[in-house]
Write an enzyme that holds these catalytic residues in place. Structure first.
Site, mmCIF file in Angstrom:
data_model
loop_
_atom_site.group_PDB
_atom_site.id
_atom_site.type_symbol
_atom_site.label_atom_id
_atom_site.label_comp_id
_atom_site.label_asym_id
_atom_site.label_seq_id
_atom_site.Cartn_x
_atom_site.Cartn_y
_atom_site.Cartn_z
ATOM 1 C CG ASN A 188 36.231 43.407 29.678
ATOM 2 O OD1 ASN A 188 35.115 43.647 30.116
ATOM 3 N ND2 ASN A 188 36.637 42.164 29.376
ATOM 4 C CE1 TYR A 235 33.588 42.417 40.406
ATOM 5 C CE2 TYR A 235 31.440 43.285 41.065
ATOM 6 C CZ TYR A 235 32.384 43.015 40.079
ATOM 7 O OH TYR A 235 32.126 43.356 38.764
ATOM 8 C CB VAL A 239 45.921 41.813 33.750
ATOM 9 C CG1 VAL A 239 45.550 41.859 32.285
ATOM 10 C CG2 VAL A 239 44.753 41.351 34.610
HETATM 11 P P1 NDP Z 1 33.668 36.938 31.991
HETATM 12 O O1 NDP Z 1 34.048 36.038 33.090
HETATM 13 O O2 NDP Z 1 32.775 36.417 30.920
HETATM 14 O O3 NDP Z 1 34.980 37.563 31.305
HETATM 15 C C1 NDP Z 1 36.062 38.001 32.084
HETATM 16 C C2 NDP Z 1 37.278 38.188 31.194
HETATM 17 O O4 NDP Z 1 38.366 38.683 32.018
HETATM 18 C C3 NDP Z 1 37.752 36.884 30.571
HETATM 19 O O5 NDP Z 1 38.126 37.122 29.235
HETATM 20 C C4 NDP Z 1 38.967 36.526 31.395
HETATM 21 O O6 NDP Z 1 39.924 35.849 30.584
HETATM 22 C C5 NDP Z 1 39.501 37.899 31.777
HETATM 23 N N1 NDP Z 1 40.369 37.820 32.946
HETATM 24 C C6 NDP Z 1 40.012 37.514 34.218
HETATM 25 N N2 NDP Z 1 41.102 37.456 34.998
HETATM 26 C C7 NDP Z 1 42.161 37.740 34.202
HETATM 27 C C8 NDP Z 1 43.554 37.823 34.418
HETATM 28 N N3 NDP Z 1 44.097 37.601 35.633
HETATM 29 N N4 NDP Z 1 44.368 38.110 33.382
HETATM 30 C C9 NDP Z 1 43.835 38.327 32.160
HETATM 31 N N5 NDP Z 1 42.535 38.275 31.873
HETATM 32 C C10 NDP Z 1 41.706 37.970 32.894
HETATM 33 O O7 NDP Z 1 32.982 38.207 32.696
HETATM 34 P P2 NDP Z 1 32.427 39.592 32.125
HETATM 35 O O8 NDP Z 1 32.591 39.691 30.674
HETATM 36 O O9 NDP Z 1 31.089 39.779 32.694
HETATM 37 O O10 NDP Z 1 33.408 40.600 32.877
HETATM 38 C C11 NDP Z 1 34.165 41.598 32.219
HETATM 39 C C12 NDP Z 1 34.253 42.819 33.122
HETATM 40 O O11 NDP Z 1 32.949 43.335 33.327
HETATM 41 C C13 NDP Z 1 34.827 42.554 34.512
HETATM 42 O O12 NDP Z 1 35.697 43.608 34.852
HETATM 43 C C14 NDP Z 1 33.586 42.555 35.410
HETATM 44 O O13 NDP Z 1 33.889 42.916 36.727
HETATM 45 C C15 NDP Z 1 32.763 43.601 34.699
HETATM 46 N N6 NDP Z 1 31.328 43.582 34.994
HETATM 47 C C16 NDP Z 1 30.571 42.482 34.735
HETATM 48 C C17 NDP Z 1 29.205 42.490 35.001
HETATM 49 C C18 NDP Z 1 28.331 41.304 34.789
HETATM 50 O O14 NDP Z 1 27.188 41.283 35.338
HETATM 51 N N7 NDP Z 1 28.741 40.304 34.008
HETATM 52 C C19 NDP Z 1 28.561 43.698 35.529
HETATM 53 C C20 NDP Z 1 29.449 44.793 35.800
HETATM 54 C C21 NDP Z 1 30.782 44.729 35.509
HETATM 55 P P3 NDP Z 1 40.786 34.562 31.022
HETATM 56 O O15 NDP Z 1 40.012 33.819 32.064
HETATM 57 O O16 NDP Z 1 40.974 33.804 29.740
HETATM 58 O O17 NDP Z 1 42.061 35.136 31.528
HETATM 59 C C1 8X3 Z 2 28.683 42.988 38.347
HETATM 60 C C2 8X3 Z 2 27.343 43.475 38.759
HETATM 61 O O1 8X3 Z 2 25.742 43.595 40.745
HETATM 62 O O2 8X3 Z 2 26.840 41.445 40.282
HETATM 63 O O3 8X3 Z 2 29.646 43.955 38.560
HETATM 64 O O4 8X3 Z 2 28.068 43.257 41.238
HETATM 65 S S1 8X3 Z 2 27.002 42.912 40.337
#
Ligand code: NDP
Ligand code: 8X3
Length: 259
Positions: free
Chosen positions: A93, A160, A71
């Site tokens: 996401n 972040y 992306v």
């Molecule tokens: P993961 O690392 O488990 O998943 C992240 C996903 O994003 C993967 O599928 C990865 O796919 C994809 N991704 C990352 N960079 C790219 C890129 N350049 N192009 C395409 N796809 C990309 O983390 P989460 O599921 O936790 O994170 C998902 C979202 O939730 C994020 O936006 C994160 O900031 C947000 N979030 C997460 C929290 C948490 O505590 N886990 C809390 C709050 C928000 P691939 O590497 O195959 O490209």
């Molecule tokens: C992910 C939650 O608190 O690690 O966005 O930033 S935190």
């Protein structure tokens, strides 16, 4: 499922695009929304994982299209997403945190990765998909995955947190931009979710990542997917603008109770 379009028309197959579906919240969302009435379009950079997930989604009776691109590249977003035309739902996401240190120790490559993915990538995807929604004139639903970091900046997390503040601002502004087109815009802002997030943040250091979830019952990806499913299932005249979800053991970015 009600369908997330403003005109309440009966459409037989709902087309749902989930970015970053190879892991965590995106993967759980793709699986939860997969059924015989849905076409799930999944994206990510890890091709093998995408193909494996495609098989799982199809096993639930859904159609599935796997799009393997980054992306951060606007050209790739255009190449892979433009041909889709209109989808009913976009879940923005894909995202990451990279690094956790004071601003004077930060790595500019990490900063670029977060800003290019969480902010610019989300914008590239949204421009294409919202453009197709507006052109088709049938409404739609866009859900952005923000974070509690989008309103609570914390020590060691300047960039972040800034990227998620941007997601929060973009979500509010795009809701206004897309209002007259009948497109719902919602934001889900989780606290601690146990995914690959921390492993990615700590550049593959699994032990350090495990420490983040030690002594707590964190949310799981499917908990967030459950909220997304609920938002999508609300009647056409109802929209959730913003929802903050945390595990019970967490009260905010600065307060976590560990046993
Ligand atoms: P993961 O690392 O488990 O998943 C992240 C996903 O994003 C993967 O599928 C990865 O796919 C994809 N991704 C990352 N960079 C790219 C890129 N350049 N192009 C395409 N796809 C990309 O983390 P989460 O599921 O936790 O994170 C998902 C979202 O939730 C994020 O936006 C994160 O900031 C947000 N979030 C997460 C929290 C948490 O505590 N886990 C809390 C709050 C928000 P691939 O590497 O195959 O490209
Ligand atoms: C992910 C939650 O608190 O690690 O966005 O930033 S935190």
């Amino acid at each position: 499922m009600y369908l997330c379009v403003t005109n309440n028309k009966n459409i037989t197959m709902k087309r749902i695009l989930v970015t970053g579906a190879t892991s965590g919240i995106g993967r759980a969302t793709a699986l939860r929304l997969a059924n015989t009435d849905t076409e799930i379009i999944i994206t990510g950079r890890r091709k093998e994982r995408l193909e494996a997930l495609k098989a799982e989604v199809e096993a639930k009776g859904a159609k599935c299209v796997a799009l393997n691109f980054d992306v951060r590249s606007e050209a790739e977003c255009i190449e892979y997403l433009k041909p889709l035309g209109r989808v009913d739902v976009l879940v923005n996401n894909a995202g990451l945190a990279a690094g956790l240190e004071h601003i004077d120790k930060g790595d500019s490559a990490d900063w670029d990765a977060m800003i290019d993915t969480n902010v610019k990538g989300l914008l590239y995807v949204t421009k294409i998909i919202s453009g197709a929604m507006v052109e088709a004139g049938q409404g739609g639903h866009i859900i952005n995955i923000g974070s509690i970091a989008g309103t609570e900046p914390y020590e060691n997390g300047a960039v972040y947190c800034a990227s998620k503040h941007a997601v929060h601002a973009i979500s509010q502004a795009m809701r206004a931009d897309l209002l007259s087109a009948g497109i719902k815009v919602g934001e889900v802002r989780p606290g601690m979710v146990e995914t690959e997030f921390s492993e990615v943040r700590f550049h593959g250091d699994k032990e350090r990542a495990e420490g983040v979830y030690r002594g707590v019952e964190a949310l799981q990806g499917d908990d967030i997917a459950l909220a997304i499913e609920w938002m999508l299932n609300l009647p056409a005249h109802m929209n959730v603008n913003d929802i903050v979800l945390m595990p019970t053991c967490q009260a905010g970015a600065y307060y976590t109770y560990r046993k």
